[in-house]
Design a protein around this motif. Structure first.
Motif, PDB file in Angstrom:
ATOM      1  N   TYR B  31       0.732  -1.131   0.001  1.00 17.97           N
ATOM      2  CA  TYR B  31      -0.071   0.018   0.077  1.00 17.97           C
ATOM      3  C   TYR B  31       0.863   1.393   0.016  1.00 17.97           C
ATOM      4  N   TYR B  33       0.732   5.765  -0.598  1.00 15.05           N
ATOM      5  CA  TYR B  33      -0.526   6.835  -0.511  1.00 15.05           C
ATOM      6  C   TYR B  33       0.300   8.173  -0.687  1.00 15.05           C
ATOM      7  N   TYR B  35      -0.501  12.402   0.051  1.00  8.53           N
ATOM      8  CA  TYR B  35      -1.448  13.109   0.820  1.00  8.53           C
ATOM      9  C   TYR B  35      -0.933  14.589   0.705  1.00  8.53           C
ATOM     10  N   LEU B  45      -6.015  12.828   1.457  1.00 10.34           N
ATOM     11  CA  LEU B  45      -5.589  11.795   0.516  1.00 10.34           C
ATOM     12  C   LEU B  45      -5.893  12.142  -0.993  1.00 10.34           C
ATOM     13  N   TYR B  48      -4.109   6.748  -3.765  1.00  6.79           N
ATOM     14  CA  TYR B  48      -3.547   5.671  -3.066  1.00  6.79           C
ATOM     15  C   TYR B  48      -3.372   4.427  -4.075  1.00  6.79           C
ATOM     16  N   VAL B  50      -2.936   0.047  -3.943  1.00  2.00           N
ATOM     17  CA  VAL B  50      -2.952  -1.280  -3.080  1.00  2.00           C
ATOM     18  C   VAL B  50      -1.991  -2.579  -3.616  1.00  2.00           C
ATOM     19  N   LYS B  57      -8.686   6.910  -6.701  1.00  3.25           N
ATOM     20  CA  LYS B  57      -8.489   8.066  -6.218  1.00  3.25           C
ATOM     21  C   LYS B  57      -9.024   8.223  -4.563  1.00  3.25           C
ATOM     22  N   GLY B  58      -8.261   9.389  -4.094  1.00  4.30           N
ATOM     23  CA  GLY B  58      -8.638   9.753  -2.720  1.00  4.30           C
ATOM     24  C   GLY B  58      -9.718  10.786  -2.671  1.00  4.30           C
ATOM     25  N   GLU B  59      -9.507  11.660  -1.653  1.00  2.24           N
ATOM     26  CA  GLU B  59     -10.450  12.894  -1.398  1.00  2.24           C
ATOM     27  C   GLU B  59     -10.366  13.896  -2.465  1.00  2.24           C
ATOM     28  N   PHE B  90       3.089  14.701   1.240  1.00  2.86           N
ATOM     29  CA  PHE B  90       3.555  13.388   1.751  1.00  2.86           C
ATOM     30  C   PHE B  90       3.248  12.189   1.000  1.00  2.86           C
ATOM     31  N   SER B  97      -3.526  -3.327   4.994  1.00  2.00           N
ATOM     32  CA  SER B  97      -4.477  -2.266   5.662  1.00  2.00           C
ATOM     33  C   SER B  97      -4.957  -2.618   7.078  1.00  2.00           C
TER      34      SER B  97
END
Lengths: 113, 113
Positions: B31, B33, B35, B45, B48, B50, B57-59, B90, B97
Motif C-alpha cells: 500500500y 499513499y 497526501y 488523501l 492511493y 494497493v 482516487k482519494g479525497e 507526503f 491495511s
C-alpha cells in the motif's frame, strides 16, 4: 463516503492537566484506527493503533485511546500532559479491507509550562 | 534503512508547469499513499495504491495523476500547476491495511507562483 472528524481544533492546557481529544468517523464496516502526532518541524509519528481485540489501546509516551464502536469514536487520552506534548495530533481511519486511509483535520495541542 | 524516500524536498513551479514528485520505498510494502497537508486542513488523501498496477482516487485527486508500475515506486504528477496546489506533499506506505504501521516520507514543499 468515509470521513473522520476531530472536534477540537486547538487545545491549550497547563502541564499536569488531563487531555482528551475527540475523534469520530463515519464508516459502518470494519475499521482500523490510528492516532498520529506531528511535533513542530517533524513528520508524522504513530502514537497508537487499534485493529481488533481490547478496545482500550495503550500507546507510546503515556497516551491511550478507547474505541467505542457504538459511538463511532476513538478518543485519545493522557492523564497528565507535559510541555513536550505540544504538537499536532491526527486521528486516522482505514477501512478494514479497502486500504483507503483517511485523516481528520488535526488538533493543535499547546501545553503551557 | 531508507524507508520512504521523497524527492524533491523543495520546489517552486510557475503556473501551468508540470512536474513529478517521486516516492520510493524499500520495504516491499503493498500500500502506498499520496497526501497533501495544508494549514488547518490536516492531511488530505490524493491517490492511493494497493499494489503494483492498481491505483485509486482519494479525497482530492483533481489536478494530479499517479502510476504504480513497480511495488517500490509511486510517482505523483502535476500536469498544469495551479496556485491551489501550493502545499506540503507526503508519501506513505504500509504492508497491509490491517493495522500495520504506516511509514511517511519527509515531505515535499511545493510552491506554485
Amino acid at each position: 463516503a468515509q470521513s473522520v472528524s476531530q472536534h477540537n481544533h486547538h487545545v491549550i492546557l497547563s502541564e499536569a492537566a488531563s487531555l482528551e481529544l475527540g475523534c469520530n468517523y463515519s464508516y459502518g464496516g470494519t475499521v482500523n484506527l490510528f492516532w498520529y502526532v506531528q511535533y513542530p518541524g517533524q513528520h508524522l509519528q504513530l502514537l497508537l493503533k487499534y485493529f481488533s481485540g481490547d478496545p482500550l489501546v495503550k500507546g507510546i509516551k503515556g497516551f491511550e485511546a478507547e474505541f467505542i464502536k457504538s459511538k463511532f469514536s476513538f478518543n485519545l487520552r493522557k492523564p497528565s500532559v507535559q510541555w513536550s506534548d505540544t504538537a499536532e495530533y491526527f486521528c486516522a481511519v482505514n477501512e478494514g479491507t479497502g486500504g483507503k486511509l483517511i485523516f481528520g483535520q488535526g488538533t493543535t495541542l499547546q501545553v503551557k509550562p | 534503512n531508507a524507508g520512504v524516500t521523497q524527492t524533491p524536498k523543495f520546489r517552486i513551479l510557475k503556473i501551468g508547469q508540470s512536474m513529478t514528485l517521486q516516492c520510493a520505498q524499500d520495504m516491499n510494502h503493498n500500500y502506498m499513499y499520496w497526501y497533501r497537508q495544508d494549514p488547518g486542513m490536516g492531511l488530505k488523501l490524493i491517490y492511493y495504491s494497493v499494489g503494483a498496477g492498481i491505483t485509486d482516487k482519494g479525497e482530492v485527486p483533481n489536478g494530479y495523476n499517479v502510476s504504480r508500475s513497480t511495488t517500490e515506486d509511486f510517482p505523483l504528477r502535476l500536469e498544469l500547476a495551479a496556485p491551489s496546489q501550493t502545499s506540503v506533499y507526503f508519501c506513505a506506505s504500509t504492508q497491509t491495511s490491517t493495522g500495520n504501521t504506516i511509514y511517511f516520507g519527509e515531505g515535499s514543499w511545493l510552491t506554485v507562483v
